[in-house]
Scaffold this motif. Structure first.
Motif, PDB file in Angstrom:
ATOM      1  N   LYS A 175     -15.803   8.323   8.108  1.00 43.52           N
ATOM      2  CA  LYS A 175     -14.705   7.353   8.072  1.00 43.52           C
ATOM      3  C   LYS A 175     -13.417   8.015   7.608  1.00 43.52           C
ATOM      4  N   TYR A 176     -12.317   7.344   7.909  1.00 51.13           N
ATOM      5  CA  TYR A 176     -11.042   7.713   7.308  1.00 51.13           C
ATOM      6  C   TYR A 176     -10.866   6.885   6.036  1.00 51.13           C
ATOM      7  N   TYR A 177     -10.386   7.524   4.994  1.00 50.13           N
ATOM      8  CA  TYR A 177     -10.100   6.836   3.735  1.00 50.13           C
ATOM      9  C   TYR A 177      -8.626   7.029   3.403  1.00 50.13           C
ATOM     10  N   ALA A 178      -7.972   5.938   3.045  1.00 46.48           N
ATOM     11  CA  ALA A 178      -6.565   5.993   2.651  1.00 46.48           C
ATOM     12  C   ALA A 178      -6.440   5.565   1.198  1.00 46.48           C
ATOM     13  N   TYR A 179      -5.627   6.276   0.435  1.00 44.84           N
ATOM     14  CA  TYR A 179      -5.433   6.033  -0.993  1.00 44.84           C
ATOM     15  C   TYR A 179      -3.963   5.709  -1.237  1.00 44.84           C
ATOM     16  N   ALA A 180      -3.702   4.812  -2.200  1.00 43.95           N
ATOM     17  CA  ALA A 180      -2.310   4.402  -2.414  1.00 43.95           C
ATOM     18  C   ALA A 180      -2.012   4.131  -3.878  1.00 43.95           C
ATOM     19  N   ASN A 184      -0.772   2.265  -7.334  1.00 46.62           N
ATOM     20  CA  ASN A 184      -1.334   1.050  -7.925  1.00 46.62           C
ATOM     21  C   ASN A 184      -0.706  -0.214  -7.320  1.00 46.62           C
ATOM     22  N   GLY A 185      -1.553  -1.218  -7.120  1.00 44.29           N
ATOM     23  CA  GLY A 185      -1.121  -2.489  -6.533  1.00 44.29           C
ATOM     24  C   GLY A 185      -2.222  -3.508  -6.688  1.00 44.29           C
ATOM     25  N   GLY A 186      -2.263  -4.471  -5.769  1.00 43.86           N
ATOM     26  CA  GLY A 186      -3.256  -5.535  -5.854  1.00 43.86           C
ATOM     27  C   GLY A 186      -4.685  -5.045  -5.814  1.00 43.86           C
ATOM     28  N   GLY A 187      -4.905  -3.854  -5.228  1.00 46.79           N
ATOM     29  CA  GLY A 187      -6.255  -3.333  -5.102  1.00 46.79           C
ATOM     30  C   GLY A 187      -6.707  -2.444  -6.240  1.00 46.79           C
ATOM     31  N   GLY A 188      -5.873  -2.237  -7.265  1.00 53.04           N
ATOM     32  CA  GLY A 188      -6.288  -1.435  -8.412  1.00 53.04           C
ATOM     33  C   GLY A 188      -5.341  -0.302  -8.751  1.00 53.04           C
ATOM     34  N   LYS A 189      -5.791   0.553  -9.677  1.00 55.89           N
ATOM     35  CA  LYS A 189      -4.976   1.687 -10.142  1.00 55.89           C
ATOM     36  C   LYS A 189      -4.714   2.666  -9.007  1.00 55.89           C
ATOM     37  N   VAL A 190      -5.781   2.990  -8.268  1.00 57.21           N
ATOM     38  CA  VAL A 190      -5.657   3.762  -7.023  1.00 57.21           C
ATOM     39  C   VAL A 190      -6.386   2.950  -5.963  1.00 57.21           C
ATOM     40  N   GLN A 191      -5.639   2.392  -5.035  1.00 58.30           N
ATOM     41  CA  GLN A 191      -6.230   1.534  -4.023  1.00 58.30           C
ATOM     42  C   GLN A 191      -6.878   2.372  -2.916  1.00 58.30           C
ATOM     43  N   VAL A 192      -7.977   1.871  -2.373  1.00 60.35           N
ATOM     44  CA  VAL A 192      -8.673   2.578  -1.295  1.00 60.35           C
ATOM     45  C   VAL A 192      -8.993   1.607  -0.168  1.00 60.35           C
ATOM     46  N   ILE A 193      -8.670   2.020   1.057  1.00 62.17           N
ATOM     47  CA  ILE A 193      -9.088   1.294   2.249  1.00 62.17           C
ATOM     48  C   ILE A 193      -9.738   2.291   3.195  1.00 62.17           C
ATOM     49  N   SER A 194     -10.509   1.797   4.147  1.00 60.46           N
ATOM     50  CA  SER A 194     -11.189   2.700   5.076  1.00 60.46           C
ATOM     51  C   SER A 194     -11.066   2.188   6.505  1.00 60.46           C
ATOM     52  N   SER A 195     -11.275   3.115   7.446  1.00 58.13           N
ATOM     53  CA  SER A 195     -11.176   2.780   8.862  1.00 58.13           C
ATOM     54  C   SER A 195     -12.011   3.763   9.669  1.00 58.13           C
ATOM     55  N   THR A 196     -12.519   3.300  10.791  1.00 63.18           N
ATOM     56  CA  THR A 196     -13.231   4.206  11.701  1.00 63.18           C
ATOM     57  C   THR A 196     -12.331   4.662  12.844  1.00 63.18           C
ATOM     58  N   ASP A 197     -11.168   3.985  13.026  1.00 66.86           N
ATOM     59  CA  ASP A 197     -10.317   4.296  14.178  1.00 66.86           C
ATOM     60  C   ASP A 197      -8.828   4.411  13.834  1.00 66.86           C
ATOM     61  N   LEU A 198      -8.476   4.377  12.568  1.00 70.13           N
ATOM     62  CA  LEU A 198      -7.074   4.433  12.114  1.00 70.13           C
ATOM     63  C   LEU A 198      -6.269   3.224  12.561  1.00 70.13           C
ATOM     64  N   ALA A 199      -6.922   2.180  13.038  1.00 68.46           N
ATOM     65  CA  ALA A 199      -6.218   0.969  13.473  1.00 68.46           C
ATOM     66  C   ALA A 199      -6.606  -0.231  12.624  1.00 68.46           C
ATOM     67  N   PHE A 205       0.860  -1.188   0.000  1.00 67.14           N
ATOM     68  CA  PHE A 205       0.000   0.000   0.000  1.00 67.14           C
ATOM     69  C   PHE A 205       0.891   1.231   0.000  1.00 67.14           C
ATOM     70  N   ALA A 206       1.576   1.431  -1.123  1.00 69.92           N
ATOM     71  CA  ALA A 206       2.618   2.462  -1.208  1.00 69.92           C
ATOM     72  C   ALA A 206       2.038   3.866  -1.388  1.00 69.92           C
ATOM     73  N   ASP A 207       2.802   4.870  -0.942  1.00 69.77           N
ATOM     74  CA  ASP A 207       2.471   6.297  -1.126  1.00 69.77           C
ATOM     75  C   ASP A 207       1.108   6.688  -0.585  1.00 69.77           C
ATOM     76  N   PRO A 208       0.690   6.211   0.568  1.00 69.21           N
ATOM     77  CA  PRO A 208      -0.671   6.504   1.009  1.00 69.21           C
ATOM     78  C   PRO A 208      -0.890   7.922   1.517  1.00 69.21           C
ATOM     79  N   SER A 209      -2.096   8.393   1.342  1.00 72.81           N
ATOM     80  CA  SER A 209      -2.547   9.645   1.957  1.00 72.81           C
ATOM     81  C   SER A 209      -3.927   9.388   2.545  1.00 72.81           C
ATOM     82  N   VAL A 210      -4.332  10.211   3.514  1.00 74.84           N
ATOM     83  CA  VAL A 210      -5.549   9.949   4.282  1.00 74.84           C
ATOM     84  C   VAL A 210      -6.436  11.185   4.336  1.00 74.84           C
ATOM     85  N   ILE A 211      -7.748  10.995   4.216  1.00 78.48           N
ATOM     86  CA  ILE A 211      -8.721  12.060   4.470  1.00 78.48           C
ATOM     87  C   ILE A 211      -9.821  11.505   5.367  1.00 78.48           C
TER      88      ILE A 211
END
Length: 457
Positions: A232-237, A239-254, A221-227
């Motif tokens: 929720k918190y959304y992190a973007y990274a 390109n990798g296994g999750g696509g051209k721009v990967q997205v994950i989310s969290s409610t607690d940053l953990a 999950f390279a080069d991530p940024s968070v908003i």
């Protein structure tokens, strides 16, 4: 305005796609293409708790491949050692059996001689000494045999552990490969499912490669940024296994979960496979995704922007050309948007001069009202002027505190332990900026190697 500068030299070859590798950390993001991402303390800048994102921890596919090869090599070594020990044991057991037979025969002979003794007892005494010495040799060989058997048992146990580790690594790799295949065929749902299915297994592989560590998110999950958006918190990274721009989310940053692919398609001018360092900013319930892509006509990396009504996307890029592309400086990468306390929007980025034998620069410009073009000429904030920076400064990210603007940036080679994070203090978002005498903010120490790509959120 749109920045598209022409070449003042012929394009030079650029290294092929940068390998995906990874390391571990507890929160946030280390920039890499990919680059090492270990843990480090976060220093608040003021009461509003402006935070520097440390790393979302991950296991990268290239690192797993190397580990898989090493595991197989180690397994082969264990098998060879087992064969050698077994041969030693067989030879020792044969020698022990022969010596035991000889000892038994000598004892029988001693009894016969005792019956026919000439009364002097001399021959009997000599034979008794010989038997005693031989019995000692048998005892010593028995000890050696026990030691070899113990070594064989330990080697067998090690062999079983190698098999277990090999199976875990293979399962983790297969899950990531399946995700990559789903991305290539446009099956975003299958991508998320494949990675979720091997999440626990990949966590275990991380323990194998780096005992005692854990990851909040065990994938590349390279080069991530968070908003923060929609609760929720959304992190973007990158390109990798999750696509051209990967997205994950969290409610607690953990605890982080896959959301999917933010950018489902690229504009016609962009080459797939080189979407790096995404960052998202919102305005009036609209989200703007700034990212790096390969400019097909020049082969250089340039910056573009896509738009969505949701933080998770899908983002749409309708551009006919990149909006920041300094071709005469070998391209532009690492976009990082910034909102000042007066509500003004800015963009920071890096020009890639080092890939053509020069050095890189950090730039800033105010964004126009549409947030899809620049309002005026970009300002050069600084370049390489410290020994620790090598030939590269990159990954800028700005925070405002106490009427000052703090610009964090990475420097030196991302694939070495010399990679580190520094900072400068600026009078405004467009400079001028001054680097303090000792401006290294994060550097390699203990088990943290090459920390870079800090992003403020």
């Amino acid at each position: 305005m749109t920045v598209t500068e022409s070449h003042d030299r012929s394009p030079q070859p650029e290294p092929a796609g940068r390998p995906l590798t990874g390391d571990t950390a507890k929160r946030g993001s280390w920039r890499s293409r990919p680059r090492p991402r270990p843990d480090a303390p976060v220093k608040p800048l003021h009461r509003r708790a402006v935070a520097v994102v440390c790393a979302v921890a991950l296991v990268a596919q290239a690192a797993l491949t190397v580990q898989l090869v090493r595991a197989r090599s180690t397994r082969a070594g264990v098998d060879e050692e087992l064969t050698s020990i077994q041969q030693q044991l067989d030879e020792l057991n044969g020698e022990l059996a022969a010596t035991g037979d000889r000892l038994s025969a000598m004892r029988t002979d001693l009894a016969d001689r005792h019956a026919d003794s000439d009364g002097t007892g001399r021959s009997l005494e000599l034979r008794q000494i010989e038997i005693t010495e031989l019995a000692g040799a048998v005892e010593r060989m028995g000890g050696r045999s026990a030691a070899v058997k113990d070594a064989l048992s330990r080697a067998s146990t090690a062999d079983k552990e190698q098999v277990r580790e090999l199976l875990l690594l293979t399962k983790c790799l297969n899950g990531i490969k399946q995700a990559n295949l789903s991305v290539a065929t446009g099956r975003a749902g299958d991508t998320v499912a494949a990675l979720r299915a091997v999440s626990d297994i990949c966590q275990q592989t991380l323990q194998i490669m780096s005992p005692g560590t854990s990851a909040d998110f065990p994938f590349d999950f390279a080069d991530p940024s968070v908003i923060y958006g929609n609760g929720k918190y959304y992190a973007y990274a990158t390109n990798g296994g999750g696509g051209k721009v990967q997205v994950i989310s969290s409610t607690d940053l953990a605890k982080w979960e896959w959301v999917g692919e933010a950018l489902t398609s690229l504009p016609r001018w962009a080459v797939p496979g080189y979407t790096w360092a995404p960052a998202v900013m919102s305005k009036d319930n609209t989200y703007y995704l700034y990212y790096t892509a390969r400019h097909a006509a020049s082969g250089r990396q340039c910056i573009s922007v896509a738009v969505s009504t949701k933080p998770a996307g899908p983002f749409v890029d309708t551009s006919n050309a990149p909006f920041v592309c300094q071709l005469n400086r070998a391209g532009s990468i690492d976009p990082s948007p910034f909102v000042a306390s007066d509500g003004s929007f800015y963009m920071l980025w890096k020009s890639e001069g080092e890939v053509v034998g020069g050095s890189s620069r950090i730039w800033s410009a105010k964004l126009a009202e549409d947030l899809k073009s620049l309002d005026g000429e970009p300002a050069e904030l600084f370049g390489v002027d410290r020994i620790w920076e090598g030939r590269t400064v990159e990954a800028p990210s700005m925070a405002e505190a106490n009427d000052k603007f703090y610009l964090f940036y990475s420097a030196n080679r991302w694939d070495t332990a010399d990679y580190a994070t520094g900072y400068a203090v600026c009078a405004s978002p467009t400079g001028p900026c001054v680097k303090p005498a000792d401006n290294v903010f994060l550097a390699s120490h203990d088990d943290l190697s090459g920390p870079g790509g800090a992003e403020v959120f």
